[in-house]
Write a protein that holds these residues in place. Structure first.
Motif, PDB file in Angstrom:
ATOM      1  N   PHE A 241       0.811  -1.207   0.000  1.00 33.37           N
ATOM      2  CA  PHE A 241       0.000   0.000   0.000  1.00 33.37           C
ATOM      3  C   PHE A 241       0.848   1.261   0.000  1.00 33.37           C
ATOM      4  O   PHE A 241       1.895   1.319   0.632  1.00 33.37           O
ATOM      5  CB  PHE A 241      -0.890   0.050   1.263  1.00 33.37           C
ATOM      6  N   SER A 242       0.345   2.250  -0.678  1.00 36.65           N
ATOM      7  CA  SER A 242       0.915   3.593  -0.618  1.00 36.65           C
ATOM      8  C   SER A 242      -0.258   4.524  -0.374  1.00 36.65           C
ATOM      9  O   SER A 242      -1.349   4.306  -0.912  1.00 36.65           O
ATOM     10  CB  SER A 242       1.567   3.912  -1.964  1.00 36.65           C
ATOM     11  N   MET A 243      -0.061   5.539   0.457  1.00 36.86           N
ATOM     12  CA  MET A 243      -1.171   6.432   0.781  1.00 36.86           C
ATOM     13  C   MET A 243      -0.773   7.891   0.619  1.00 36.86           C
ATOM     14  O   MET A 243       0.349   8.278   0.933  1.00 36.86           O
ATOM     15  CB  MET A 243      -1.638   6.205   2.223  1.00 36.86           C
ATOM     16  N   VAL A 244      -1.737   8.677   0.133  1.00 36.37           N
ATOM     17  CA  VAL A 244      -1.617  10.132   0.099  1.00 36.37           C
ATOM     18  C   VAL A 244      -2.849  10.645   0.820  1.00 36.37           C
ATOM     19  O   VAL A 244      -3.974  10.463   0.359  1.00 36.37           O
ATOM     20  CB  VAL A 244      -1.563  10.682  -1.344  1.00 36.37           C
ATOM     21  N   LEU A 245      -2.623  11.247   1.971  1.00 39.54           N
ATOM     22  CA  LEU A 245      -3.723  11.676   2.825  1.00 39.54           C
ATOM     23  C   LEU A 245      -3.938  13.182   2.745  1.00 39.54           C
ATOM     24  O   LEU A 245      -3.079  13.928   2.280  1.00 39.54           O
ATOM     25  CB  LEU A 245      -3.445  11.273   4.272  1.00 39.54           C
TER      26      LEU A 245
END
Length: 168
Positions: A5-9
């Motif tokens: 997973f990679s996240m941009v919040l």
């Protein structure tokens, strides 16, 4: 699992360290070429090169980065992570319209070849999605592509028309 997973919040975070270290965060073996390539892809390279020490500039509480620049840095970080699954959670909600366009282009590049979950109130962010799930009070009430949902004339169409009535 974490590597999948990679996240941009919505709430970006930058830690005390160089631009290079912030982008390569928790990904061993990242090359300078990968970092520069990610920054070019998101439109951040020119800004970084204008910093006193470029990619070696230390970011801390005294570094003045706009919310858009922080968001682009976070997107570059996600590009370098290169995980097969991407989560974008309100990634454009706290920036102006001009910066949103930059971030949208960066997110378009980031989502290529990945399973992407995009959580957004700004419908321009999800317009090109393969599948949109419309939620209201925690329930999925509609699903389809942008065009299908507009044609259905339901909740999504009402939301879209309310957001873009003045722009048309």
């Amino acid at each position: 699992v974490h590597d999948q997973f990679s996240m941009v919040l919505q709430d970006t975070w930058v830690f005390r360290g160089t631009v290079r270290e912030n982008i390569a965060y928790s990904k061993p073996g990242v090359t300078d070429e990968q970092i520069v390539s990610a920054c070019k892809a998101v439109g951040l390279d020119h800004f970084v090169r204008s910093l006193p020490r470029g990619y070696d500039t230390v970011l801390d509480d005294n570094t003045s980065l706009s919310q858009g620049q922080r968001q682009l840095l976070t997107i570059a970080r996600a590009m370098v992570q290169d995980a097969p699954i991407l989560i974008l959670d309100e990634a454009t909600s706290s920036v102006d319209t001009r910066t949103e366009e930059l971030i949208q282009k960066a997110m378009d590049a980031l989502t290529v070849g990945r399973t992407s979950f995009v959580i957004a109130h700004r419908l321009s962010t999800i317009r090109d999605a393969d599948m949109i799930l419309v939620m209201n009070h925690g329930d999925v009430i509609e699903r389809g592509t942008h065009d299908e949902l507009l044609a259905a004339g339901g909740f999504y169409a009402d939301l879209y028309n309310s957001q873009f009535a003045l722009a048309d």
